[in-house]
Design an enzyme around this catalytic site. Structure first.
Site, PDB file in Angstrom:
ATOM      1  N   ASP A 167       0.808  -1.233   0.000  1.00 29.01           N
ATOM      2  CA  ASP A 167       0.000   0.000   0.000  1.00 29.01           C
ATOM      3  C   ASP A 167       0.838   1.278   0.000  1.00 29.01           C
ATOM      4  O   ASP A 167       0.459   2.268   0.627  1.00 29.01           O
ATOM      5  CB  ASP A 167      -0.970   0.011   1.202  1.00 29.01           C
ATOM      6  CG  ASP A 167      -1.746  -1.268   1.306  1.00 29.01           C
ATOM      7  OD1 ASP A 167      -2.244  -1.728   0.277  1.00 29.01           O
ATOM      8  OD2 ASP A 167      -1.833  -1.823   2.422  1.00 29.01           O
ATOM      9  N   LYS A 170       2.212   2.147  -5.146  1.00 23.69           N
ATOM     10  CA  LYS A 170       2.888   1.626  -6.342  1.00 23.69           C
ATOM     11  C   LYS A 170       2.057   1.880  -7.589  1.00 23.69           C
ATOM     12  O   LYS A 170       2.580   2.080  -8.658  1.00 23.69           O
ATOM     13  CB  LYS A 170       3.046   0.091  -6.260  1.00 23.69           C
ATOM     14  CG  LYS A 170       4.093  -0.413  -5.364  1.00 23.69           C
ATOM     15  CD  LYS A 170       4.185  -1.931  -5.453  1.00 23.69           C
ATOM     16  CE  LYS A 170       3.001  -2.719  -4.951  1.00 23.69           C
ATOM     17  NZ  LYS A 170       2.685  -2.662  -3.542  1.00 23.69           N
ATOM     18  N   GLY A 226      -4.959  -4.681  -4.414  1.00 21.39           N
ATOM     19  CA  GLY A 226      -6.029  -3.924  -5.061  1.00 21.39           C
ATOM     20  C   GLY A 226      -5.490  -2.589  -5.510  1.00 21.39           C
ATOM     21  O   GLY A 226      -4.714  -1.967  -4.802  1.00 21.39           O
ATOM     22  N   HIS A 227      -5.837  -2.184  -6.705  1.00 25.25           N
ATOM     23  CA  HIS A 227      -5.446  -0.849  -7.131  1.00 25.25           C
ATOM     24  C   HIS A 227      -6.639  -0.157  -7.774  1.00 25.25           C
ATOM     25  O   HIS A 227      -7.450  -0.774  -8.444  1.00 25.25           O
ATOM     26  CB  HIS A 227      -4.230  -0.871  -8.055  1.00 25.25           C
ATOM     27  CG  HIS A 227      -4.305  -1.928  -9.099  1.00 25.25           C
ATOM     28  ND1 HIS A 227      -3.628  -3.115  -8.998  1.00 25.25           N
ATOM     29  CD2 HIS A 227      -4.993  -1.986 -10.253  1.00 25.25           C
ATOM     30  CE1 HIS A 227      -3.894  -3.856 -10.050  1.00 25.25           C
ATOM     31  NE2 HIS A 227      -4.726  -3.201 -10.824  1.00 25.25           N
ATOM     32  N   GLN A 265       1.889  -6.480  -2.995  1.00 23.09           N
ATOM     33  CA  GLN A 265       2.209  -6.494  -1.565  1.00 23.09           C
ATOM     34  C   GLN A 265       3.531  -5.761  -1.302  1.00 23.09           C
ATOM     35  O   GLN A 265       3.819  -4.798  -1.978  1.00 23.09           O
ATOM     36  CB  GLN A 265       2.238  -7.922  -1.000  1.00 23.09           C
ATOM     37  CG  GLN A 265       0.853  -8.503  -0.768  1.00 23.09           C
ATOM     38  CD  GLN A 265       0.212  -9.008  -2.046  1.00 23.09           C
ATOM     39  OE1 GLN A 265       0.824  -9.718  -2.815  1.00 23.09           O
ATOM     40  NE2 GLN A 265      -1.025  -8.654  -2.275  1.00 23.09           N
TER      41      GLN A 265
HETATM   42  P1  IMP Z   1      -3.058 -12.765   2.472  1.00 25.89           P
HETATM   43  O1  IMP Z   1      -2.077 -12.268   1.456  1.00 25.89           O
HETATM   44  O2  IMP Z   1      -4.477 -12.447   2.146  1.00 25.89           O
HETATM   45  O3  IMP Z   1      -2.829 -14.202   2.815  1.00 25.89           O
HETATM   46  O4  IMP Z   1      -2.764 -11.953   3.832  1.00 25.89           O
HETATM   47  C1  IMP Z   1      -1.546 -12.114   4.563  1.00 25.89           C
HETATM   48  C2  IMP Z   1      -1.091 -10.782   5.142  1.00 25.89           C
HETATM   49  O5  IMP Z   1      -0.687  -9.925   4.071  1.00 25.89           O
HETATM   50  C3  IMP Z   1      -2.178 -10.023   5.905  1.00 25.89           C
HETATM   51  O6  IMP Z   1      -1.584  -9.303   6.962  1.00 25.89           O
HETATM   52  C4  IMP Z   1      -2.709  -9.049   4.873  1.00 25.89           C
HETATM   53  O7  IMP Z   1      -3.288  -7.907   5.450  1.00 25.89           O
HETATM   54  C5  IMP Z   1      -1.426  -8.705   4.128  1.00 25.89           C
HETATM   55  N1  IMP Z   1      -1.682  -8.267   2.761  1.00 25.89           N
HETATM   56  C6  IMP Z   1      -2.017  -9.026   1.698  1.00 25.89           C
HETATM   57  N2  IMP Z   1      -2.161  -8.268   0.610  1.00 25.89           N
HETATM   58  C7  IMP Z   1      -1.892  -7.008   0.969  1.00 25.89           C
HETATM   59  C8  IMP Z   1      -1.837  -5.762   0.255  1.00 25.89           C
HETATM   60  O8  IMP Z   1      -2.053  -5.668  -0.957  1.00 25.89           O
HETATM   61  N3  IMP Z   1      -1.519  -4.673   1.013  1.00 25.89           N
HETATM   62  C9  IMP Z   1      -1.227  -4.747   2.329  1.00 25.89           C
HETATM   63  N4  IMP Z   1      -1.258  -5.878   3.015  1.00 25.89           N
HETATM   64  C10 IMP Z   1      -1.586  -7.001   2.345  1.00 25.89           C
END
Ligand code: IMP
Length: 496
Positions: free
Chosen positions: A23, A26, A50-51, A254
């Protein structure tokens, strides 16, 4: 010469990754660079990212289709690479959204090797995060961990399986047998409720006796196969053949601190979010990348979900607040970046930066820039070329703090052959949660710039206070700023 062209001089493959917990904005940087690229490819993550894409003032949130899709009409190729977890339900929805908005997607390609997310993955993710689950991570609930987990366990499917009905049916059946062992260890009522979620076909895939209605899953996935069929290609070969010939932009997902191997484990995602993972996820390797840009927020950080966050404003109070997130609206009215309590200041920072998840809507936890974590992320992301984003969020801030190192305050801890004792100082973070949760940040305070950054187009016109902080971060970490974003619009970007 346009400054964008200057940093892109003599480069053909550019990677954009995130040096924090995701977040960092990017999307805007990728959008900027997509105008230069011929191919825009994602290689990691899945529908967990998500964007928001703005077109004619209308915002649409995409989770899987790359940011560069708005350039499709110009013939640019957008790729969802082999390293991505693809939920075909989400892609089908996004294709429909593009169709309704009359936006072209004629050049979209989805790797036949991408990992296929099934309903079994989504339900397992959600059950693991339920009150019956062990060790909540605060995932996005999109089935990411189980999709990559099944891939590693060799019981996963790929997107190509959507095109071969018999193979699809056999593999789904095998996966369901595997998943049922886990799912059936939960309270049947909780399973039923979870399977009723809209991301799980609102109960379509549920069978009261067998838990999963395999035929319904196979039928639905064959429908997705027909929708996705025109886009499914051998993208690895295309990208490999294009290296050094076409301009390729690799879009990270991420952040480095969420990397499965080097992030703040266990509170991480399930793919490799560093530049190495990104290159591999599109069929390349690191040596193909000419310019690797690491994105970080200008002087603050955010985190969603669980996990230690040493510089979090308001500490555990903030983490609890964001976990429940029921009274955020009222609190926003009395919070600002200069609030007298750290907890309120954290809410003020969230408000100023509009720090709410694009995928889940969750409030993001906020805190100051943490140099020990940045130094750690840089070790795994390689080169130090960075992009600083969202600096305008701190425009009103009276005082900005930067965490220079930590004091470890926990019980004796063996880190290999090194023994950490209470009172020890750390300048590079040890990302293990059991260490980070005992790390007390040591700060250096700087006066804020207290003025708008609007209209500033060149580095030399940035306020002196801002440049002082930036110089400090450069000296402390060795980062090499290449771009600075001072507002959401494309023009509000300074090239260094
Ligand atoms: P997962 O990727 O849904 O398995 O989540 C694992 C961890 O990564 C959690 O703490 C989520 O909040 C974090 N996470 C996953 N995708 C994002 C993102 O795009 N931005 C910020 N945190 C993320």
């Amino acid at each position: 010469m346009q400054p964008t062209q200057q940093i892109l001089l003599n480069v053909k493959t550019v990677a954009v990754t995130d040096l924090q917990w995701g977040d960092t904005g990017k999307g805007k940087i990728v959008d900027h660079l997509a105008a230069w690229a011929d191919i825009i490819a994602r290689g990691t993550g899945g529908a967990n990212s998500g964007h928001t894409i703005f077109e004619n003032g209308v915002a649409s949130i995409f989770h899987l289709i790359p940011c560069g899709i708005l350039y499709d009409a110009e013939g640019k190729v957008n790729i969802i690479g082999s390293g991505v977890a693809v939920d075909p339900r989400v892609v089908a929805q996004e294709l429909e959204m593009l169709r309704q908005r009359k936006l072209s997607c004629n050049h979209l390609q989805i790797s036949l090797n991408a990992k296929l997310t099934l309903p079994t993955h989504v339900v397992r993710d959600r059950l693991a995060e339920s009150k019956e689950g062990s060790g909540k991570i605060g995932t996005t609930g999109r089935g990411i961990g189980p999709t990559f987990g099944d891939h590693a366990l060799r019981v996963g499917l790929t997107v190509n399986d959507l095109l071969n009905p018999d193979i699809l049916s056999a593999k789904v059946r095998g996966n369901v047998v595997f998943a049922s062992r886990f799912v059936n260890s939960y309270d049947p009522e909780l399973v039923k409720q979870t399977m009723a979620h809209s991301h799980l076909g609102s109960g379509l895939f549920y069978d009261a006796e067998k838990t999963f209605n395999v035929d319904a899953i196979v039928d639905q996935y064959l429908v997705y196969g027909r929708i996705l069929c025109p886009f499914i290609k051998d993208t690895d070969s295309l990208i490999q053949a294009s290296v050094g010939v076409k301009k390729i932009l690799l879009e990270g997902a991420q952040g480095g601190l969420l990397d499965i191997d080097y992030g703040t484990r266990p509170f991480v995602t399930s793919s490799n979010c560093t530049v190495d993972g990104l290159a591999k996820g599109v069929g390349l390797n690191r040596s193909h990348v000419d310019l690797s840009l690491g994105v970080m927020k200008g002087f603050y950080m955010t985190r969603v979900g669980e996990g230690p966050f040493p510089t979090e404003l308001g500490g555990s109070q903030s983490a609890d607040w964001c976990r429940n997130a029921t009274r955020e609206k009222e609190a926003r009215d009395c919070a600002s970046v200069n609030s007298l309590t750290e907890f309120l200041q954290g809410i003020g920072l969230r408000k100023a930066g509009n720090e709410y998840g694009a995928t889940t809507g969750r409030p993001r936890r906020t805190g100051w820039l943490d140099l020990p974590l940045l130094r750690h992320a840089m070790l795994w992301n390689g080169k130090e070329d960075v992009v600083l984003t969202k600096l305008d969020v701190l425009n009103e801030c009276e005082q900005i703090q930067v965490c220079t190192h930590y004091q470890y305050m926990g019980p004796p801890y063996h880190f290999g052959d090194r023994l950490l004792s209470s009172g020890d100082y750390l300048s590079v973070a040890i990302p293990a949660a059991e260490v980070l949760e005992h790390c007390k940040p040591v700060y250096r305070a700087f006066p804020g710039w207290k003025k708008s950054l609007k209209g500033i187009a060149s580095f030399q016109y940035l306020p002196e206070e801002l440049r002082t902080i930036l110089d400090f971060v450069i000296v402390e970490t060795g980062v090499n700023p290449r771009m600075i974003s001072v507002g959401p619009d494309r023009e509000e970007t300074i090239f260094v």
